[in-house]
Design a protein around this motif. Structure first.
Motif, PDB file in Angstrom:
ATOM      1  N   LYS A   7       0.804  -1.210   0.000  1.00  0.00           N
ATOM      2  CA  LYS A   7       0.000   0.000   0.000  1.00  0.00           C
ATOM      3  C   LYS A   7       0.844   1.272   0.000  1.00  0.00           C
ATOM      4  CE  LYS A   7      -3.905  -2.167   2.231  1.00  0.00           C
ATOM      5  NZ  LYS A   7      -4.798  -2.182   3.369  1.00  0.00           N
ATOM      6  N   GLU A   8       2.146   1.129  -0.151  1.00  0.00           N
ATOM      7  CA  GLU A   8       3.067   2.263  -0.156  1.00  0.00           C
ATOM      8  C   GLU A   8       2.708   3.244  -1.274  1.00  0.00           C
ATOM      9  OE1 GLU A   8       7.766   2.690  -1.142  1.00  0.00           O
ATOM     10  OE2 GLU A   8       7.101   0.952  -0.014  1.00  0.00           O
ATOM     11  N   GLN A   9       2.705   4.526  -0.961  1.00  0.00           N
ATOM     12  CA  GLN A   9       2.403   5.564  -1.945  1.00  0.00           C
ATOM     13  C   GLN A   9       3.663   5.911  -2.730  1.00  0.00           C
ATOM     14  OE1 GLN A   9      -0.523   7.089  -2.739  1.00  0.00           O
ATOM     15  NE2 GLN A   9      -1.552   5.675  -1.364  1.00  0.00           N
ATOM     16  N   LEU A  10       3.526   6.043  -4.033  1.00  0.00           N
ATOM     17  CA  LEU A  10       4.648   6.410  -4.892  1.00  0.00           C
ATOM     18  C   LEU A  10       4.314   7.684  -5.660  1.00  0.00           C
ATOM     19  CD1 LEU A  10       5.548   2.947  -6.475  1.00  0.00           C
ATOM     20  CD2 LEU A  10       6.723   4.096  -4.604  1.00  0.00           C
ATOM     21  N   SER A  11       5.314   8.536  -5.818  1.00  0.00           N
ATOM     22  CA  SER A  11       5.206   9.690  -6.708  1.00  0.00           C
ATOM     23  C   SER A  11       6.084   9.368  -7.907  1.00  0.00           C
ATOM     24  CB  SER A  11       5.705  10.958  -6.022  1.00  0.00           C
ATOM     25  OG  SER A  11       4.853  11.299  -4.964  1.00  0.00           O
ATOM     26  N   VAL A  12       5.541   9.506  -9.111  1.00  0.00           N
ATOM     27  CA  VAL A  12       6.267   9.141 -10.327  1.00  0.00           C
ATOM     28  C   VAL A  12       6.617  10.412 -11.094  1.00  0.00           C
ATOM     29  CG1 VAL A  12       6.221   7.741 -12.423  1.00  0.00           C
ATOM     30  CG2 VAL A  12       4.996   6.957 -10.383  1.00  0.00           C
ATOM     31  N   PHE A  13       7.870  10.485 -11.536  1.00  0.00           N
ATOM     32  CA  PHE A  13       8.386  11.668 -12.216  1.00  0.00           C
ATOM     33  C   PHE A  13       8.962  11.305 -13.582  1.00  0.00           C
ATOM     34  CE2 PHE A  13       8.628  12.533  -7.693  1.00  0.00           C
ATOM     35  CZ  PHE A  13       8.008  13.766  -7.623  1.00  0.00           C
ATOM     36  N   THR A  14       8.946  12.276 -14.490  1.00  0.00           N
ATOM     37  CA  THR A  14       9.478  12.128 -15.844  1.00  0.00           C
ATOM     38  C   THR A  14      10.614  13.133 -16.022  1.00  0.00           C
ATOM     39  OG1 THR A  14       7.320  11.458 -16.691  1.00  0.00           O
ATOM     40  CG2 THR A  14       8.880  12.321 -18.299  1.00  0.00           C
ATOM     41  N   VAL A  15      11.747  12.656 -16.531  1.00  0.00           N
ATOM     42  CA  VAL A  15      12.907  13.507 -16.798  1.00  0.00           C
ATOM     43  C   VAL A  15      12.930  13.833 -18.288  1.00  0.00           C
ATOM     44  CG1 VAL A  15      15.422  13.693 -16.709  1.00  0.00           C
ATOM     45  CG2 VAL A  15      14.203  12.422 -14.930  1.00  0.00           C
ATOM     46  N   LEU A  49      13.036  18.081 -27.530  1.00  0.00           N
ATOM     47  CA  LEU A  49      12.959  17.590 -26.160  1.00  0.00           C
ATOM     48  C   LEU A  49      12.435  16.167 -26.190  1.00  0.00           C
ATOM     49  CD1 LEU A  49      11.342  20.641 -24.316  1.00  0.00           C
ATOM     50  CD2 LEU A  49      13.753  19.989 -24.356  1.00  0.00           C
ATOM     51  N   TYR A  50      13.001  15.316 -25.329  1.00  0.00           N
ATOM     52  CA  TYR A  50      12.577  13.923 -25.265  1.00  0.00           C
ATOM     53  C   TYR A  50      12.577  13.447 -23.819  1.00  0.00           C
ATOM     54  CZ  TYR A  50      17.423  12.571 -24.435  1.00  0.00           C
ATOM     55  OH  TYR A  50      18.663  12.430 -23.878  1.00  0.00           O
ATOM     56  N   ILE A  51      11.855  12.375 -23.551  1.00  0.00           N
ATOM     57  CA  ILE A  51      11.819  11.796 -22.208  1.00  0.00           C
ATOM     58  C   ILE A  51      13.041  10.900 -22.050  1.00  0.00           C
ATOM     59  CG2 ILE A  51      10.567  10.271 -20.637  1.00  0.00           C
ATOM     60  CD1 ILE A  51       7.971  11.338 -21.885  1.00  0.00           C
ATOM     61  N   ALA A  52      13.926  11.287 -21.120  1.00  0.00           N
ATOM     62  CA  ALA A  52      15.169  10.556 -20.891  1.00  0.00           C
ATOM     63  C   ALA A  52      15.016   9.486 -19.813  1.00  0.00           C
ATOM     64  CB  ALA A  52      16.277  11.525 -20.496  1.00  0.00           C
ATOM     65  N   GLY A  53      14.023   9.631 -18.944  1.00  0.00           N
ATOM     66  CA  GLY A  53      13.837   8.642 -17.892  1.00  0.00           C
ATOM     67  C   GLY A  53      12.552   8.864 -17.126  1.00  0.00           C
ATOM     68  N   ILE A  54      12.127   7.809 -16.444  1.00  0.00           N
ATOM     69  CA  ILE A  54      10.947   7.850 -15.590  1.00  0.00           C
ATOM     70  C   ILE A  54      11.312   7.117 -14.312  1.00  0.00           C
ATOM     71  CG2 ILE A  54       8.546   7.087 -15.326  1.00  0.00           C
ATOM     72  CD1 ILE A  54       8.352   7.216 -18.430  1.00  0.00           C
ATOM     73  N   TYR A  55      10.993   7.725 -13.158  1.00  0.00           N
ATOM     74  CA  TYR A  55      11.327   7.083 -11.887  1.00  0.00           C
ATOM     75  C   TYR A  55      10.262   7.368 -10.844  1.00  0.00           C
ATOM     76  CZ  TYR A  55      13.016  11.659 -10.315  1.00  0.00           C
ATOM     77  OH  TYR A  55      13.108  12.984  -9.965  1.00  0.00           O
ATOM     78  N   ALA A  56      10.257   6.542  -9.801  1.00  0.00           N
ATOM     79  CA  ALA A  56       9.283   6.681  -8.715  1.00  0.00           C
ATOM     80  C   ALA A  56      10.013   6.919  -7.402  1.00  0.00           C
ATOM     81  CB  ALA A  56       8.425   5.433  -8.610  1.00  0.00           C
ATOM     82  N   VAL A  57       9.389   7.716  -6.529  1.00  0.00           N
ATOM     83  CA  VAL A  57       9.922   8.000  -5.202  1.00  0.00           C
ATOM     84  C   VAL A  57       8.865   7.588  -4.184  1.00  0.00           C
ATOM     85  CG1 VAL A  57      10.722   9.814  -3.633  1.00  0.00           C
ATOM     86  CG2 VAL A  57      11.274   9.935  -6.064  1.00  0.00           C
ATOM     87  N   SER A  58       9.274   6.835  -3.195  1.00  0.00           N
ATOM     88  CA  SER A  58       8.355   6.387  -2.159  1.00  0.00           C
ATOM     89  C   SER A  58       7.953   7.553  -1.267  1.00  0.00           C
ATOM     90  CB  SER A  58       9.020   5.302  -1.308  1.00  0.00           C
ATOM     91  OG  SER A  58       8.228   5.001  -0.202  1.00  0.00           O
ATOM     92  N   GLN A  59       6.674   7.633  -0.935  1.00  0.00           N
ATOM     93  CA  GLN A  59       6.174   8.670  -0.053  1.00  0.00           C
ATOM     94  C   GLN A  59       5.793   8.087   1.314  1.00  0.00           C
ATOM     95  OE1 GLN A  59       6.055  12.024  -0.976  1.00  0.00           O
ATOM     96  NE2 GLN A  59       7.256  11.142  -2.635  1.00  0.00           N
ATOM     97  N   GLY A  60       6.284   6.888   1.624  1.00  0.00           N
ATOM     98  CA  GLY A  60       5.973   6.224   2.879  1.00  0.00           C
ATOM     99  C   GLY A  60       6.528   6.949   4.088  1.00  0.00           C
ATOM    100  N   LYS A  61       5.969   6.663   5.274  1.00  0.00           N
ATOM    101  CA  LYS A  61       6.419   7.299   6.528  1.00  0.00           C
ATOM    102  C   LYS A  61       7.784   6.797   6.956  1.00  0.00           C
ATOM    103  CE  LYS A  61       2.210   5.944   8.418  1.00  0.00           C
ATOM    104  NZ  LYS A  61       1.307   5.774   9.524  1.00  0.00           N
ATOM    105  N   ASP A  62       8.204   5.644   6.475  1.00  0.00           N
ATOM    106  CA  ASP A  62       9.437   5.015   6.947  1.00  0.00           C
ATOM    107  C   ASP A  62      10.670   5.461   6.190  1.00  0.00           C
ATOM    108  OD1 ASP A  62       7.397   2.171   7.261  1.00  0.00           O
ATOM    109  OD2 ASP A  62       8.136   3.405   8.918  1.00  0.00           O
ATOM    110  N   ASN A  63      10.585   6.459   5.298  1.00  0.00           N
ATOM    111  CA  ASN A  63      11.755   6.945   4.570  1.00  0.00           C
ATOM    112  C   ASN A  63      12.759   7.540   5.529  1.00  0.00           C
ATOM    113  OD1 ASN A  63      10.664   6.193   2.182  1.00  0.00           O
ATOM    114  ND2 ASN A  63      10.168   8.251   1.476  1.00  0.00           N
ATOM    115  N   LYS A  64      14.037   7.221   5.312  1.00  0.00           N
ATOM    116  CA  LYS A  64      15.097   7.738   6.190  1.00  0.00           C
ATOM    117  C   LYS A  64      16.130   8.470   5.385  1.00  0.00           C
ATOM    118  CE  LYS A  64      14.327   4.206   9.530  1.00  0.00           C
ATOM    119  NZ  LYS A  64      14.651   2.971  10.070  1.00  0.00           N
TER     120      LYS A  64
END
Length: 64
Positions: A7-15, A49-64
């Motif tokens: 159930k971890e929330q992810l934010s997805v970004f495009t470079v 301009l082109y999409i060079a990458g796509i990545y996700a960052v966890s938005q969970g409470k346990d990030n350190k």
């Protein structure tokens, strides 16, 4: 994998990068984005301009 991890929330970004200069930008992922997709003209030099990458960052409470 526990149900908490699933159930971890992810934010997805495009470079986005320019093929001819050093311009790059990161924005929120949009439906239809894929790597190497051409997405417009560069404001700096008119290059493609082109999409060079796509990545996700966890938005969970346990990030350190």
């Amino acid at each position: 994998m526990s149900s908490t991890q699933q159930k971890e929330q992810l934010s997805v970004f495009t470079v986005i990068k320019c093929r001819t200069c050093d311009y790059n930008n990161t924005r929120a992922f949009m439906e239809g984005d894929f790597v190497l997709k051409e997405v417009g003209k560069c404001e700096k030099d008119g290059g493609t301009l082109y999409i060079a990458g796509i990545y996700a960052v966890s938005q969970g409470k346990d990030n350190k």
